[in-house]
Design a protein around this motif. Structure first.
Motif, PDB file in Angstrom:
ATOM      1  N   ALA A   1     -85.285 -63.851-152.692  1.00  0.00           N
ATOM      2  CA  ALA A   1     -86.614 -63.409-152.265  1.00  0.00           C
ATOM      3  C   ALA A   1     -86.970 -62.085-152.934  1.00  0.00           C
ATOM      4  N   THR A   2     -88.249 -61.862-153.132  1.00  0.00           N
ATOM      5  CA  THR A   2     -88.716 -60.592-153.689  1.00  0.00           C
ATOM      6  C   THR A   2     -88.288 -59.452-152.775  1.00  0.00           C
ATOM      7  N   ARG A   3     -87.643 -58.467-153.351  1.00  0.00           N
ATOM      8  CA  ARG A   3     -87.135 -57.333-152.578  1.00  0.00           C
ATOM      9  C   ARG A   3     -87.685 -56.032-153.161  1.00  0.00           C
ATOM     10  N   LEU A   4     -87.621 -54.964-152.390  1.00  0.00           N
ATOM     11  CA  LEU A   4     -88.090 -53.672-152.849  1.00  0.00           C
ATOM     12  C   LEU A   4     -86.913 -52.900-153.427  1.00  0.00           C
ATOM     13  N   MET A   5     -87.057 -52.508-154.713  1.00  0.00           N
ATOM     14  CA  MET A   5     -86.013 -51.774-155.421  1.00  0.00           C
ATOM     15  C   MET A   5     -86.525 -50.386-155.796  1.00  0.00           C
ATOM     16  N   GLU A   6     -85.595 -49.451-155.913  1.00  0.00           N
ATOM     17  CA  GLU A   6     -85.914 -48.133-156.450  1.00  0.00           C
ATOM     18  C   GLU A   6     -85.097 -47.925-157.719  1.00  0.00           C
ATOM     19  N   PHE A   7     -85.795 -47.660-158.841  1.00  0.00           N
ATOM     20  CA  PHE A   7     -85.126 -47.482-160.121  1.00  0.00           C
ATOM     21  C   PHE A   7     -85.196 -46.021-160.553  1.00  0.00           C
ATOM     22  N   ASP A   8     -84.064 -45.513-160.999  1.00  0.00           N
ATOM     23  CA  ASP A   8     -84.018 -44.183-161.582  1.00  0.00           C
ATOM     24  C   ASP A   8     -84.581 -44.264-162.997  1.00  0.00           C
ATOM     25  N   LEU A   9     -85.573 -43.444-163.297  1.00  0.00           N
ATOM     26  CA  LEU A   9     -86.250 -43.537-164.583  1.00  0.00           C
ATOM     27  C   LEU A   9     -85.359 -43.096-165.737  1.00  0.00           C
ATOM     28  N   ALA A  10     -84.437 -42.181-165.508  1.00  0.00           N
ATOM     29  CA  ALA A  10     -83.578 -41.687-166.579  1.00  0.00           C
ATOM     30  C   ALA A  10     -82.504 -42.700-166.949  1.00  0.00           C
ATOM     31  N   SER A  11     -81.838 -43.243-165.938  1.00  0.00           N
ATOM     32  CA  SER A  11     -80.714 -44.150-166.200  1.00  0.00           C
ATOM     33  C   SER A  11     -81.106 -45.622-166.199  1.00  0.00           C
ATOM     34  N   GLY A  12     -82.224 -45.944-165.541  1.00  0.00           N
ATOM     35  CA  GLY A  12     -82.640 -47.339-165.419  1.00  0.00           C
ATOM     36  C   GLY A  12     -81.915 -48.094-164.327  1.00  0.00           C
ATOM     37  N   LYS A  13     -81.000 -47.422-163.635  1.00  0.00           N
ATOM     38  CA  LYS A  13     -80.248 -48.077-162.570  1.00  0.00           C
ATOM     39  C   LYS A  13     -81.112 -48.244-161.319  1.00  0.00           C
ATOM     40  N   GLY A  14     -80.908 -49.364-160.628  1.00  0.00           N
ATOM     41  CA  GLY A  14     -81.701 -49.654-159.444  1.00  0.00           C
ATOM     42  C   GLY A  14     -80.864 -49.803-158.190  1.00  0.00           C
ATOM     43  N   LYS A  15     -81.485 -49.566-157.059  1.00  0.00           N
ATOM     44  CA  LYS A  15     -80.838 -49.798-155.772  1.00  0.00           C
ATOM     45  C   LYS A  15     -81.819 -50.500-154.852  1.00  0.00           C
ATOM     46  N   VAL A  16     -81.272 -51.285-153.941  1.00  0.00           N
ATOM     47  CA  VAL A  16     -82.090 -52.053-153.015  1.00  0.00           C
ATOM     48  C   VAL A  16     -82.533 -51.163-151.863  1.00  0.00           C
ATOM     49  N   ILE A  17     -83.848 -51.131-151.621  1.00  0.00           N
ATOM     50  CA  ILE A  17     -84.392 -50.407-150.470  1.00  0.00           C
ATOM     51  C   ILE A  17     -84.534 -51.350-149.278  1.00  0.00           C
ATOM     52  N   PHE A  18     -85.049 -52.552-149.532  1.00  0.00           N
ATOM     53  CA  PHE A  18     -85.150 -53.550-148.463  1.00  0.00           C
ATOM     54  C   PHE A  18     -85.174 -54.935-149.072  1.00  0.00           C
ATOM     55  N   GLN A  19     -84.504 -55.874-148.397  1.00  0.00           N
ATOM     56  CA  GLN A  19     -84.587 -57.275-148.794  1.00  0.00           C
ATOM     57  C   GLN A  19     -84.392 -58.170-147.588  1.00  0.00           C
ATOM     58  N   ASP A  20     -84.999 -59.330-147.648  1.00  0.00           N
ATOM     59  CA  ASP A  20     -84.823 -60.395-146.661  1.00  0.00           C
ATOM     60  C   ASP A  20     -84.290 -61.598-147.430  1.00  0.00           C
ATOM     61  N   PRO A  21     -83.305 -62.310-146.911  1.00  0.00           N
ATOM     62  CA  PRO A  21     -82.725 -63.416-147.690  1.00  0.00           C
ATOM     63  C   PRO A  21     -83.683 -64.572-147.953  1.00  0.00           C
ATOM     64  N   GLN A  22     -84.702 -64.730-147.108  1.00  0.00           N
ATOM     65  CA  GLN A  22     -85.590 -65.889-147.243  1.00  0.00           C
ATOM     66  C   GLN A  22     -87.023 -65.523-147.562  1.00  0.00           C
ATOM     67  N   TYR A  23     -87.521 -64.426-147.007  1.00  0.00           N
ATOM     68  CA  TYR A  23     -88.943 -64.105-147.121  1.00  0.00           C
ATOM     69  C   TYR A  23     -89.177 -62.949-148.100  1.00  0.00           C
ATOM     70  N   ASP A  24     -90.234 -63.094-148.899  1.00  0.00           N
ATOM     71  CA  ASP A  24     -90.577 -62.077-149.889  1.00  0.00           C
ATOM     72  C   ASP A  24     -91.181 -60.841-149.227  1.00  0.00           C
ATOM     73  N   VAL A  25     -90.908 -59.675-149.811  1.00  0.00           N
ATOM     74  CA  VAL A  25     -91.624 -58.469-149.416  1.00  0.00           C
ATOM     75  C   VAL A  25     -93.111 -58.706-149.634  1.00  0.00           C
ATOM     76  N   CYS A  26     -93.904 -58.385-148.633  1.00  0.00           N
ATOM     77  CA  CYS A  26     -95.337 -58.663-148.685  1.00  0.00           C
ATOM     78  C   CYS A  26     -96.143 -57.424-149.049  1.00  0.00           C
ATOM     79  N   SER A  27     -95.884 -56.327-148.365  1.00  0.00           N
ATOM     80  CA  SER A  27     -96.625 -55.093-148.632  1.00  0.00           C
ATOM     81  C   SER A  27     -95.747 -53.888-148.327  1.00  0.00           C
ATOM     82  N   VAL A  28     -96.161 -52.739-148.852  1.00  0.00           N
ATOM     83  CA  VAL A  28     -95.413 -51.499-148.689  1.00  0.00           C
ATOM     84  C   VAL A  28     -96.386 -50.407-148.259  1.00  0.00           C
ATOM     85  N   GLN A  29     -95.991 -49.612-147.273  1.00  0.00           N
ATOM     86  CA  GLN A  29     -96.830 -48.507-146.816  1.00  0.00           C
ATOM     87  C   GLN A  29     -96.216 -47.190-147.288  1.00  0.00           C
ATOM     88  N   ILE A  30     -97.035 -46.388-148.000  1.00  0.00           N
ATOM     89  CA  ILE A  30     -96.603 -45.115-148.563  1.00  0.00           C
ATOM     90  C   ILE A  30     -97.543 -44.007-148.102  1.00  0.00           C
TER      91      ILE A  30
END
Length: 513
Positions: free
Chosen positions: A249-278
């Protein structure tokens, strides 16, 4: 939206056994699809929290209205006479409204600025044959904004910086020819670009500063779910991307711009991330939503958990925060519901108090009861679990009902819980309404979405027929009185249903199939 007379007559003749005396009053079609007379929508708070704005008709044309919070001094600010407005924005100074509008439907949108006190309107992009697109409006930069203009090349939009005080337009970023969307960091600099690759995939490019070379940060192929860039982290050292790469499923990732490495902020095994509030000023991540049977919010900023709990308890609807003042003390919250056309509330965080502003659409609709939309699921013939919604009419026994299988368009879309004019119109006339999120529908993860590949008229169609058979087996529908109906892909599925399985349906209504 007008309905054909032939369709009305067909449904009446086929399903005329419905007992009208037991049904609620008929909702006039004009209230659902006619020209607005007293409807309101799109409530917004001014950045200083002093004013409330909304869309409402002025001489039967949708315009922006503004009133002072706590007063009844409502007045139309914009002056559109022929084509109503569909969206608008507050300028960070709280003195102006910004909106896009074209001339006579030519789709060459111009950016307009309306003063809420003098009602003077200025065209900020007065270039003939040029289309404007809003790239970024940031409250931390109240006197300028970024706008996309196809000024030099009609086939692509470069980025320009528009001075909101004197109207000056200055070139900012060149489109190399393949960029479809631009991303802006928290210093109002164009540092991200989204590109559709020749194979139908996506590439996310970034650069260190406005004069640096672009480089590829992330790519994914056409078999991945559609992804998007949500924004830059507060220090501009990272970027949030919604992507299904490496997951179902579509998950929310945070990528470091310098290294390009990513980490998972939130994921659901079946349902896609729909929206994000900032947060609009601090640019901090606050919450993430997924649409399961209904919308579900996951609070990231724990200080907001009491707010989300209070909003969830306010009324039986799925809510989203659509506007707030810069002090973050007042929020405008929209509630989608299957019981009415949707509601706007003003939430005072300091007082922990919500106040109903108005219901979306015509106030006349409040006179009519809406039918409940119930989430359902069934197992398709090959074992895949399919989800959807069943709406039963008010005032009749829910047994052996005339039924409409209402198929959504796309097919890369989905039906969701909440107000739906087609559903309520049919249920109000005595029909059960079944909506099936067949394989290929979005929101249920990559495997479910990909299961629809090359299955038009195949397994996607089987899911619809299996849904029809399920609603009959449950006793809700009369097997001899089931219609299939839809627009776009839903229209195609209607034609396929009548062509391949004519014994399953009494009739079909195809729109733009």
């Amino acid at each position: 939206m007008k309905q054909s007379s032939a369709f009305i007559v067909t449904l009446f003749l086929l399903f005329s056994t419905v007992v009208r005396a037991e049904l609620p009053p008929l909702i006039p079609r004009e209230l659902l699809w006619g020209s607005p007379t007293n409807s309101k929508s799109s409530a917004r708070l001014s950045p200083n929290g002093k004013y409330l704005s909304y869309l409402a008709p002025d001489n039967n044309v949708m315009n922006v209205w503004v009133r002072t919070i706590g007063k009844e001094d409502d007045q139309a600010i914009t002056q559109e006479k022929r084509h109503g407005l569909g969206n608008y924005y507050w300028q960070p100074d709280s003195e102006h409204i910004l909106y896009l509008q074209d001339e006579s439907g030519d789709e060459n949108l111009h950016l307009y600025q309306a003063n809420i006190h003098t009602k003077n309107i200025r065209d900020l992009t007065p270039f003939r044959g040029v289309q404007a697109r809003i790239v970024r409006l940031d409250p931390n930069y109240p006197h300028e904004m970024l706008v996309g203009l196809n000024w030099e090349n009609r086939n692509q939009h470069d980025v320009y910086r528009v001075n909101l005080t004197n109207g000056a337009v200055k070139f900012d970023t060149k489109n190399p020819g393949d960029v479809s969307n631009w991303g802006v960091d928290n210093q109002l600099r164009v540092l991200e670009a989204k590109v559709t690759t020749p194979d139908g995939g996506t590439e996310i490019r970034v650069r260190a500063h406005p004069k640096a070379r672009w480089r590829s940060l992330q790519t994914w192929g056409p078999d991945e779910n559609p992804g998007w860039v949500q924004g830059f982290t507060p220090g501009n050292k990272g970027i949030w991307i919604a992507s299904s790469v490496g997951a179902n499923a579509t998950r929310l990732m945070e990528f470091d711009l310098a290294s390009g490495k990513g980490k998972v902020i939130f994921q659901d095994p079946q349902y896609d991330v729909c929206s994000v509030q900032i947060h609009p000023v601090r640019h901090t991540l606050e919450a993430v939503s997924v649409t399961r049977e209904r919308t579900h919010w996951i609070v990231i900023d724990k200080s907001l958990k009491p707010d989300f709990e209070l909003l969830k308890a306010t009324c039986d609807g799925d809510f989203s925060v659509i506007s707030r003042d810069l002090a973050n003390s007042k929020w405008v919250v929209f509630y989608d519901s299957d019981r009415n056309s949707g509601s706007y509330y003003l939430y005072d965080r300091s007082k922990r108090r919500t106040e109903l502003l108005f219901h979306e659409g015509s106030s006349e609709l409040l006179k009519y009861p809406f039918a409940r939309m119930q989430p359902i699921s069934f197992t398709a013939r090959d074992g895949l679990v399919i989800h959807g919604y069943l709406t039963l009419p008010i005032g009749v026994e829910p047994r052996s009902l005339p039924t409409v299988l209402l198929v959504h368009g796309g097919p890369w879309d989905r039906d969701a819980w909440g107000a739906n004019w087609w559903v309520q119109w049919l249920a109000n006339r005595g029909y059960a309404v079944l909506q099936v999120n067949f394989r290929g529908s979005t929101g249920y993860g990559k495997a479910f979405h990909s299961a629809g590949d090359r299955e038009w008229g195949g397994k996607m169609q089987d899911d619809l027929v299996d849904g029809k058979r399920w609603v009959v087996e449950q006793g809700y529908a009369d097997s001899k009185r089931v219609a299939i109906m839809g627009h776009s892909y839903g229209g195609y599925a209607t034609l396929a249903g009548l062509a391949f399985t004519p014994e399953e349906f009494a009739c079909g209504v195809d729109e733009m199939g």
